[in-house]
Scaffold this motif. Structure first.
Motif, PDB file in Angstrom:
ATOM      1  N   ASP A 150      -7.367  -8.835  -3.888  1.00  0.00           N
ATOM      2  CA  ASP A 150      -8.608  -8.262  -4.417  1.00  0.00           C
ATOM      3  C   ASP A 150      -8.332  -6.987  -5.215  1.00  0.00           C
ATOM      4  O   ASP A 150      -9.263  -6.266  -5.577  1.00  0.00           O
ATOM      5  N   ASP A 151      -7.055  -6.706  -5.482  1.00  0.00           N
ATOM      6  CA  ASP A 151      -6.587  -5.535  -6.228  1.00  0.00           C
ATOM      7  C   ASP A 151      -6.611  -4.251  -5.410  1.00  0.00           C
ATOM      8  O   ASP A 151      -6.170  -3.206  -5.890  1.00  0.00           O
ATOM      9  N   ASP A 152      -7.169  -4.292  -4.208  1.00  0.00           N
ATOM     10  CA  ASP A 152      -7.035  -3.137  -3.331  1.00  0.00           C
ATOM     11  C   ASP A 152      -5.581  -3.049  -2.884  1.00  0.00           C
ATOM     12  O   ASP A 152      -4.859  -4.059  -2.845  1.00  0.00           O
TER      13      ASP A 152
END
Length: 486
Positions: A150-152
């Motif tokens: 989720d790009d986190d």
């Protein structure tokens, strides 16, 4: 049957292998996009200028090599010399990107990630030689960035400790290392930071020592609707000891010092508070404290703050001289900062308390604007009429006497004046007594036993000090302020 099982197993292995290979390719492409976002975030900061960046994407892994130059405008004022080129500071780093879906499989870690990134730094020869003196064969800094699908992600930064000593000069330094964790959202709209530095101590033979223990910093910010990062910041250290032996000797110790800062959104406005606490200060054997300071800024126009922040960052990146920077900064405040004043801002020192051997110091004060309009900036009288300010303080008389006596002693010539210390003390004492009595007679201070106090208030253009109306300069010359003729 057995053959069918083997064929099915082989097919499953092929499918899994193909899925993993395909997943690694797509994860690599997605990781490149994510790292591009992070690169844009980094280059958007005012601290660095990107000289070069190369990204080479492979199937299972990729490599990024970047050279950053520290923005010279940040240190020009300190290092610039007439007729000499300004020194440049650069760092080159290489990021090794292992693609998902299981980039840590070789470490027997089955947690899925889009990518795991490790960073190697290349230092200039002189810098590397200096670092080697302290860290030896240890890597001076290691960084690992684990990026989720989720790009986190989570970045871990480690700096190892060292124990350094020069036998000839008698210089010693001991650093206990640093650990930092950065938990971030994909677009850096959420950032949590935990930093821990257990300690740093040092000694220079015959000159002095210092010892700093246990620094901890935590930050938890999210981007608000106004575009500003809001949230809480905490910082604390256990102690700081400084012992200077050369020149004017000094012994200083600070114990349990902390800072708490908060920014919150109320609609389109920002409210901020800051609190500083110090448990104890020991100066040349004399204890002071505890001390506490609470300050606040309320009803600040958030969109204007965000706009000013972006403009200030852009200004910092411009290669301009100091005087030009000051002029452009003033112009920026005048052109873009007016909405801050037009929305009734309030600034305050809500509490300042310091415990001293001779008593406690107390202070609080506030200043705010109400009904400000853009044209008031060129009308000082109108501006003052829209100011609301208050201040109230109490300070031990003994403290004031000590400060004034010290100034008076210097005024009378000090130890080199040829006057005996007893006579200097007498002259200083008489001067102090006269000054305090004169201030009290003029109602500039109040004498309350062992305390000296004052209260000031400015409202709608009227100023009172200790309950006494003080005419403003323009009121004295105004026809309405003149006494009626007799």
């Amino acid at each position: 049957m057995k053959r069918n099982v083997l064929i099915a197993g082989a097919a499953a292995v092929v499918v899994l292998a193909a899925s993993y290979v395909g997943g690694a390719w797509f994860a690599g492409a997605a990781a490149e996009t994510t790292l591009q976002k992070q690169h844009e975030w980094l280059t958007g900061l005012p601290y660095f200028i990107v000289k070069n960046r190369q990204y080479e994407r492979g199937w299972f892994s990729s490599t990024e090599k970047t050279t950053l130059k520290v923005n010279p405008e940040l240190y020009r004022f300190a290092l610039e010399k007439e007729g000499e080129p300004l020194p440049e500071f650069e760092v080159t780093y290489t990021q090794h990107i292992t693609h998902g879906p299981l980039p840590l499989l070789s470490h027997f870690n089955l947690h899925p990630y889009k990518a795991v990134v490790t960073t190697d730094f290349e230092f200039a020869p002189a810098t590397k030689k200096l670092l080697d003196k302290f860290f030896g064969d240890k890597t001076p800094i290691s960084i690992e960035n684990r990026i989720g699908f989720d790009d986190d992600g989570v970045i871990k930064v480690k700096v190892p400790g060292f124990d350094y000593e020069e036998a000839i000069s008698g210089v010693k330094a001991k650093w206990l290392g640093l650990d930092t964790t950065v938990d971030y959202g994909g677009d850096f709209n959420r950032v949590k930071i935990d930093l821990n530095a257990p300690g740093l101590s040092g000694e220079a033979k015959g000159k002095g020592t210092f010892d700093f223990k246990n620094l901890q910093v935590t930050l938890d910010h999210t981007r608000g609707k106004t575009g500003l990062m809001v949230g809480q910041t905490l910082a604390h250290f256990d102690s700081l000891d400084v012992n200077l032996q050369e020149g004017t000797p000094l012994k200083l110790r600070l114990e349990n010092a902390g800072y708490t800062g908060k920014l919150v959104e109320n609609g389109e406005f920002i409210d901020g508070t800051a609190e500083f606490k110090l448990a104890k200060l020991v100066l040349d054997g004399k204890p002071y404290g505890p001390a506490e300071l609470q300050a606040s800024a309320r009803h600040l126009h958030g969109p204007t703050l965000a706009k000013l922040g972006d403009a200030f960052t852009a200004l910092q990146k411009k290669p301009i001289k100091r005087d030009q920077f000051a002029d452009q900064l003033s112009k920026l405040a005048h052109d873009e900062g007016m909405p801050l004043l037009e929305h009734d801002p309030q600034l305050a020192i809500d509490k300042l308390e310091v415990k001293l051997p001779d008593g406690d110091i107390h202070f609080n004060g506030s200043v705010g604007l109400k009904g400000f309009q853009r044209g008031d900036i060129d009308k000082p009288v109108e501006l003052v009429k829209k100011l609301n300010a208050k201040a109230d303080f109490k300070v031990p008389r003994k403290v004031v006497e000590t400060v004034i006596a010290w100034q008076a002693t210097r005024m009378f010539g000090g130890p080199d004046s040829g006057i005996s210390q007893a006579d200097l003390d007498y002259l200083a004492g008489q001067f102090v007594e006269g000054q305090i009595n004169r201030l009290a007679e003029q109602k500039l201070i109040r004498v309350e036993g062992d305390m000296l106090a004052a209260t000031a208030d400015l409202s709608k253009g009227a100023f009172t000090l200790n309950g006494v109306n003080v005419p403003m300069p323009w009121a004295a010359s105004s026809p309405a302020a003149a006494e009626p003729a007799k």
